[in-house]
Design a protein around this motif. Sequence first.
Motif, PDB file in Angstrom:
ATOM      1  N   GLY A  33       6.561  -4.434  15.368  1.00  0.00           N
ATOM      2  CA  GLY A  33       7.786  -3.913  14.053  1.00  0.00           C
ATOM      3  C   GLY A  33       7.290  -3.575  13.033  1.00  0.00           C
ATOM      4  N   GLY A  34       6.707  -2.229  13.281  1.00  0.00           N
ATOM      5  CA  GLY A  34       6.387  -1.376  12.505  1.00  0.00           C
ATOM      6  C   GLY A  34       6.953  -0.100  11.759  1.00  0.00           C
ATOM      7  N   SER A  35       8.371   0.137  12.336  1.00  0.00           N
ATOM      8  CA  SER A  35       9.333   1.164  11.891  1.00  0.00           C
ATOM      9  C   SER A  35       9.829   0.652  11.088  1.00  0.00           C
ATOM     10  N   VAL A  36       9.923  -0.477  10.620  1.00  0.00           N
ATOM     11  CA  VAL A  36      11.425  -1.215   9.649  1.00  0.00           C
ATOM     12  C   VAL A  36      10.680  -2.520   8.541  1.00  0.00           C
ATOM     13  N   GLY A  37      11.136  -2.482   7.221  1.00  0.00           N
ATOM     14  CA  GLY A  37      10.977  -3.591   6.852  1.00  0.00           C
ATOM     15  C   GLY A  37       9.182  -3.136   5.940  1.00  0.00           C
ATOM     16  N   ILE A  38       9.407  -4.670   6.122  1.00  0.00           N
ATOM     17  CA  ILE A  38       7.804  -5.352   5.490  1.00  0.00           C
ATOM     18  C   ILE A  38       6.590  -4.586   6.238  1.00  0.00           C
ATOM     19  N   GLY A  39       6.792  -4.156   8.293  1.00  0.00           N
ATOM     20  CA  GLY A  39       6.246  -3.505   8.916  1.00  0.00           C
ATOM     21  C   GLY A  39       5.932  -2.421   8.195  1.00  0.00           C
ATOM     22  N   LYS A  40       6.608  -1.409   8.542  1.00  0.00           N
ATOM     23  CA  LYS A  40       6.987   0.227   8.211  1.00  0.00           C
ATOM     24  C   LYS A  40       5.748   0.026   6.352  1.00  0.00           C
ATOM     25  N   ALA A  41       6.558  -1.524   5.899  1.00  0.00           N
ATOM     26  CA  ALA A  41       5.693  -0.967   4.113  1.00  0.00           C
ATOM     27  C   ALA A  41       3.953  -0.585   4.556  1.00  0.00           C
ATOM     28  N   THR A  42       3.677  -1.956   5.248  1.00  0.00           N
ATOM     29  CA  THR A  42       2.728  -2.234   5.199  1.00  0.00           C
ATOM     30  C   THR A  42       1.317  -0.974   7.026  1.00  0.00           C
ATOM     31  N   ALA A  43       2.079  -0.375   7.014  1.00  0.00           N
ATOM     32  CA  ALA A  43       1.964   0.802   7.410  1.00  0.00           C
ATOM     33  C   ALA A  43       1.157   1.558   6.583  1.00  0.00           C
ATOM     34  N   LEU A  44       2.365   2.062   5.824  1.00  0.00           N
ATOM     35  CA  LEU A  44       2.395   3.210   5.176  1.00  0.00           C
ATOM     36  C   LEU A  44       0.898   3.063   3.968  1.00  0.00           C
ATOM     37  N   ARG A  45       1.453   1.420   3.419  1.00  0.00           N
ATOM     38  CA  ARG A  45      -0.327   0.483   2.382  1.00  0.00           C
ATOM     39  C   ARG A  45      -1.569   1.167   3.842  1.00  0.00           C
ATOM     40  N   LEU A  46      -1.516   1.001   4.612  1.00  0.00           N
ATOM     41  CA  LEU A  46      -2.945   1.017   5.770  1.00  0.00           C
ATOM     42  C   LEU A  46      -3.117   2.267   5.527  1.00  0.00           C
ATOM     43  N   ALA A  47      -2.246   2.787   6.141  1.00  0.00           N
ATOM     44  CA  ALA A  47      -2.964   4.683   6.033  1.00  0.00           C
ATOM     45  C   ALA A  47      -2.752   5.525   4.422  1.00  0.00           C
ATOM     46  N   GLN A  48      -2.414   5.225   3.537  1.00  0.00           N
ATOM     47  CA  GLN A  48      -2.980   5.498   2.201  1.00  0.00           C
ATOM     48  C   GLN A  48      -4.068   4.672   2.172  1.00  0.00           C
ATOM     49  N   GLU A  49      -4.827   3.468   2.520  1.00  0.00           N
ATOM     50  CA  GLU A  49      -6.207   3.335   2.430  1.00  0.00           C
ATOM     51  C   GLU A  49      -7.218   3.638   3.844  1.00  0.00           C
ATOM     52  N   GLY A  50      -6.467   5.099   4.430  1.00  0.00           N
ATOM     53  CA  GLY A  50      -7.248   5.258   5.773  1.00  0.00           C
ATOM     54  C   GLY A  50      -7.708   4.906   7.104  1.00  0.00           C
ATOM     55  N   ALA A  51      -6.869   4.504   7.323  1.00  0.00           N
ATOM     56  CA  ALA A  51      -6.465   3.440   8.449  1.00  0.00           C
ATOM     57  C   ALA A  51      -5.982   4.544   9.372  1.00  0.00           C
ATOM     58  N   THR A  52      -6.270   4.333  10.548  1.00  0.00           N
ATOM     59  CA  THR A  52      -5.723   5.207  11.943  1.00  0.00           C
ATOM     60  C   THR A  52      -4.542   3.583  11.852  1.00  0.00           C
TER      61      THR A  52
END
Length: 267
Positions: free
Chosen positions: A16-35
Motif C-alpha cells: 500500500g506504498g503508493s498513497v497515504g500513510i504507506g507513501k509517507a512511510t516510504a518517504l521517511r524511510l528513504a530519508q533515513e537511508g533505507a532501500t
Amino acid sequence: MSFDLQVAGRVAIITGGSVGIGKATALRLAQEGATVVIAARSKDALEAAAAEIRSKTGGTVVGITADTSSKESVNALVAETVQRFGAVHILVNCAAAPGGLVRNNIEEAEEEALAADLNTKLIGYFRTCKACVPHMRTAGWGRIINVGGLTARSTEALSGLRNTALVHLTKTLSDQLGPFGITVNIVHPGVTWTEHVESWFQEMADREGISLEAFTKREASDPAAIRRPLRAEEVADPIVFLASGLASGITGESIAVDGGLSRAVFL
C-alpha cells in the motif's frame, strides 16, 4: 539534536506504498537511508510515487506491482526484492481498503465484502509476514509493523474485526519471532487526511447536503483531542521509529496514533 535511527542500508517493503500513510512511510524511510520497495496494484501510481520519493530524497526507491490477496503475487514481490537487494529487513503492512468494506448493519452486510476485507488485510498481512520472515531470520534482524485501525477497539463497523484479528496476529508473531531479533507491532491510525479519506468524506458530506469542512469538523476534528485530522506523516513517524534500531525493546504492542480520538483507558 538528531537521532540515528539505524535504518540506513536496511531493505524495506511497504505494501500500500503508493498513497497515504504507506507513501509517507516510504518517504521517511528513504530519508533515513533505507532501500525502499513500495508495492501496490496500480503500476502507474507506484511509478509516480517512487519517482516523487526518489526526487525528494535521492534514495533507492522502487515500485513493484503486487496484490496481497494473492499468495503468488506476494511471494513474487518478496523474491524480486531479495533478488535485487539481497535481503528484507523491514516490512510495513499498509495495503487495505481504509475503513473497510462492511460498515452497515448486519441485515445489509455482504458476506463477499467481508471476505474480501479479510483476504486483503488480515490474510494479506499474514501472507507478507510469512514470505518475509525467513529472510529476516537469516539476517538475525527484522521489523514488522502492521497498520490496523481504531475499529479494532470499537463497534463502529463490522469490518473492524479484521483489525482486532490483526492485533492477535501481531502479538502471536512477536512471541514466535522475538528470539530471532525480529519485533512485531501494530499501529492504529485515527482519521488521517489522505486522498481516500478526503474523497470518502466528500461523498458523505454531499449525501447530507453539507460542506466538506462542516462534515470533517463534526466527524474528525471536534471528537479528537488535537481538534483536527492527522496528517499522513504524523502516522508515518511512529511507524518509522518502530522500524528503527532504537525500538529493539518494543514488540507485541498495539499503539493508537489517533490525535486523542479514542477515549478508552488501556493498561
